[in-house]
Design a protein around this motif. Structure first.
Motif, short mmCIF file in Angstrom:
data_model
loop_
_atom_site.label_atom_id
_atom_site.label_comp_id
_atom_site.label_asym_id
_atom_site.label_seq_id
_atom_site.Cartn_x
_atom_site.Cartn_y
_atom_site.Cartn_z
N VAL A 126 0.85 -1.19 0.00
CA VAL A 126 0.00 0.00 0.00
C VAL A 126 0.89 1.25 0.00
O VAL A 126 1.85 1.33 0.75
CB VAL A 126 -0.89 0.07 1.27
N VAL A 127 0.53 2.20 -0.86
CA VAL A 127 1.18 3.51 -0.84
C VAL A 127 0.16 4.50 -0.29
O VAL A 127 -0.93 4.65 -0.85
CB VAL A 127 1.64 3.94 -2.26
N SER A 128 0.49 5.14 0.85
CA SER A 128 -0.42 6.12 1.46
C SER A 128 0.20 7.50 1.38
O SER A 128 1.40 7.66 1.60
CB SER A 128 -0.67 5.79 2.93
N VAL A 129 -0.63 8.48 1.05
CA VAL A 129 -0.15 9.86 0.96
C VAL A 129 -1.06 10.74 1.81
O VAL A 129 -2.29 10.63 1.73
CB VAL A 129 -0.15 10.38 -0.49
N THR A 130 -0.46 11.58 2.63
CA THR A 130 -1.23 12.55 3.42
C THR A 130 -0.80 13.95 3.01
O THR A 130 0.39 14.25 2.99
CB THR A 130 -0.98 12.34 4.93
N VAL A 131 -1.76 14.78 2.66
CA VAL A 131 -1.49 16.17 2.32
C VAL A 131 -2.26 17.04 3.31
O VAL A 131 -3.48 16.93 3.42
CB VAL A 131 -1.91 16.49 0.86
N ARG A 132 -1.53 17.88 4.04
CA ARG A 132 -2.16 18.65 5.11
C ARG A 132 -1.83 20.15 4.97
O ARG A 132 -0.70 20.50 4.60
CB ARG A 132 -1.65 18.14 6.46
N MET A 168 -9.37 12.26 -7.11
CA MET A 168 -8.73 11.51 -6.02
C MET A 168 -9.53 10.26 -5.69
O MET A 168 -8.96 9.18 -5.49
CB MET A 168 -8.61 12.40 -4.77
N GLN A 169 -10.86 10.39 -5.65
CA GLN A 169 -11.72 9.24 -5.34
C GLN A 169 -11.61 8.15 -6.41
O GLN A 169 -11.58 6.97 -6.10
CB GLN A 169 -13.18 9.68 -5.25
N SER A 170 -11.52 8.58 -7.66
CA SER A 170 -11.48 7.61 -8.75
C SER A 170 -10.13 6.94 -8.88
O SER A 170 -10.06 5.76 -9.21
CB SER A 170 -11.80 8.31 -10.09
N PHE A 171 -9.07 7.69 -8.66
CA PHE A 171 -7.74 7.18 -8.94
C PHE A 171 -7.08 6.49 -7.73
O PHE A 171 -6.09 5.77 -7.90
CB PHE A 171 -6.82 8.30 -9.46
N MET A 172 -7.59 6.75 -6.52
CA MET A 172 -7.01 6.11 -5.34
C MET A 172 -8.02 5.08 -4.81
O MET A 172 -9.19 5.10 -5.18
CB MET A 172 -6.68 7.15 -4.26
N ASP A 173 -7.58 4.20 -3.92
CA ASP A 173 -8.48 3.17 -3.38
C ASP A 173 -9.21 3.64 -2.13
O ASP A 173 -10.32 3.21 -1.86
CB ASP A 173 -7.70 1.88 -3.12
N THR A 174 -8.54 4.50 -1.34
CA THR A 174 -9.24 5.08 -0.20
C THR A 174 -8.98 6.58 -0.17
O THR A 174 -7.93 7.04 -0.63
CB THR A 174 -8.77 4.49 1.15
N LEU A 175 -9.94 7.32 0.34
CA LEU A 175 -9.78 8.78 0.47
C LEU A 175 -10.51 9.22 1.73
O LEU A 175 -11.67 8.89 1.93
CB LEU A 175 -10.37 9.50 -0.75
N ASP A 176 -9.80 9.94 2.56
CA ASP A 176 -10.38 10.41 3.81
C ASP A 176 -10.05 11.90 3.96
O ASP A 176 -8.88 12.28 3.88
CB ASP A 176 -9.76 9.60 4.97
N VAL A 177 -11.05 12.72 4.10
CA VAL A 177 -10.84 14.17 4.19
C VAL A 177 -11.34 14.66 5.54
O VAL A 177 -12.50 14.47 5.88
CB VAL A 177 -11.57 14.92 3.06
N VAL A 178 -10.46 15.28 6.30
CA VAL A 178 -10.84 15.85 7.59
C VAL A 178 -10.54 17.34 7.53
O VAL A 178 -9.42 17.74 7.18
CB VAL A 178 -10.05 15.19 8.75
N SER A 179 -11.54 18.15 7.84
CA SER A 179 -11.32 19.59 7.73
C SER A 179 -12.07 20.33 8.82
O SER A 179 -13.15 19.90 9.25
CB SER A 179 -11.79 20.08 6.36
N GLU A 180 -11.49 21.41 9.26
CA GLU A 180 -12.15 22.25 10.27
C GLU A 180 -11.97 23.70 9.85
O GLU A 180 -10.85 24.11 9.52
CB GLU A 180 -11.54 22.00 11.65
N LYS A 181 -13.08 24.42 9.84
CA LYS A 181 -13.05 25.83 9.42
C LYS A 181 -12.03 26.60 10.26
O LYS A 181 -12.05 26.54 11.48
CB LYS A 181 -14.45 26.41 9.60
N GLY A 182 -11.13 27.27 9.59
CA GLY A 182 -10.12 28.06 10.28
C GLY A 182 -8.90 27.30 10.75
O GLY A 182 -7.91 27.89 11.18
N LYS A 183 -8.97 25.98 10.69
CA LYS A 183 -7.85 25.16 11.20
C LYS A 183 -7.07 24.47 10.08
O LYS A 183 -5.89 24.19 10.23
CB LYS A 183 -8.39 24.09 12.15
N THR A 201 -7.04 21.56 6.53
CA THR A 201 -7.58 20.34 5.92
C THR A 201 -6.50 19.27 5.83
O THR A 201 -5.35 19.57 5.52
CB THR A 201 -8.11 20.66 4.50
N THR A 202 -6.89 18.03 6.11
CA THR A 202 -6.00 16.89 5.93
C THR A 202 -6.65 15.89 4.97
O THR A 202 -7.78 15.48 5.20
CB THR A 202 -5.71 16.18 7.27
N VAL A 203 -5.93 15.58 3.92
CA VAL A 203 -6.42 14.60 2.95
C VAL A 203 -5.52 13.38 3.05
O VAL A 203 -4.30 13.47 2.88
CB VAL A 203 -6.35 15.17 1.51
#
Lengths: 150, 105
Positions: free
Chosen positions: A76-82, A115-130, A132-134
């Motif tokens: 598995v290759v996992s990538v996190t962009v924050r 991202m949804q189509s090309f990767m197997d999992t996608l999780d997005v966590v975001s908070e207004k003003g704080k 986003t983590t993908v």
């Protein structure tokens, strides 16, 4: 076997190409094929672009990128962009195909869909003003020899 | 990124190459629109043959040009996308929008 890398870049659009190339080069130590590599690079480009143009908009901030490889039979290759930018008010809505907050700027509104189509999992966590983590991951489908690091 | 523009008959032929992302999409958009407005071209042919990488910023660029051409009663055609670019075009549904007969392999 596990391997990882971390990268920090200022939110300049010129760094989009560097970010996807760096992640692509790191992921290439698995025996992923050309399509899997293209999928990962395109998805990283989408996530980093989102952080730059939506997360930080006119301000400059830092985009944090991490890539982890879990090699072996189930590679598995996992990538996190924050980012620590403005955050997304409604993640569900932002992930709808063609949704864009900036129609005048000719955004396609397809970033999360890609991202949804090309990767197997996608999780997005975001908070207004704080910010986003993908987090996204791709299973490297084993051919002869599996997903060993080469 | 490469963007070469040439008017052939009534068509504006745009040869794109290299990597197309948000960083360069605006410049390409400006170059194409300027030529379209000067030449009043009735059709736009975007040759993607030398494009090595494209993300959704490229889709935004193509959709925008499609709308512009449709608004003036013109047509748009995409030519020679490499497999990775073609997968993105296919996934986005843009090929259906433009019409299959207008997408040359």
């Amino acid at each position: 076997m596990r391997n990882y890398m971390k990268l920090e870049i200022p939110s300049k659009s010129v760094n989009e190409a560097f970010a996807r190339a760096a992640v692509g080069a790191f992921a290439a130590q698995t025996d992923l094929d050309i399509n899997e590599l293209a999928d990962i690079k395109t998805s990283v480009s989408e996530a980093v672009t989102n952080s730059i143009i939506h997360g930080y908009r006119d301000a400059e901030g830092v985009v944090y990128i991490e890539c982890e490889i879990k090699a072996g039979k189930n590679c598995v290759v996992s990538v996190t962009v924050r980012d620590e930018g403005t955050g997304i008010a409604n993640v569900e809505r932002a992930m709808e195909p063609l949704f864009t907050t900036a129609p005048d700027e000719e955004r396609s509104g397809m970033g999360f869909t890609v991202m949804q189509s090309f990767m197997d999992t996608l999780d997005v966590v975001s908070e207004k003003g704080k910010g986003t983590t993908v987090k996204m991951s791709k299973y490297i489908h084993s051919r002869e020899g599996g997903g060993e690091i080469i | 990124m490469k963007c070469e523009i040439e008017q052939i008959g009534g068509s504006l032929v745009v040869k794109l190459g290299g990597e197309i992302d948000q960083h360069c999409a605006e410049e390409i958009r400006g170059d194409i629109d300027r030529e379209l407005d000067i030449k009043k071209s009735s059709s736009l042919i975007i040759d993607l043959g030398d494009v090595e990488f494209m993300d959704s910023s490229g889709l935004g660029l193509i959709m925008g040009r499609y709308k512009k051409m449709a608004g003036r009663g013109g047509t748009i055609m995409l030519a020679r996308p490499k497999p990775n670019v073609d997968r993105l075009l296919e996934m986005s549904g843009i090929k259906k929008l433009i019409g299959r007969n207008k997408t040359k392999e």
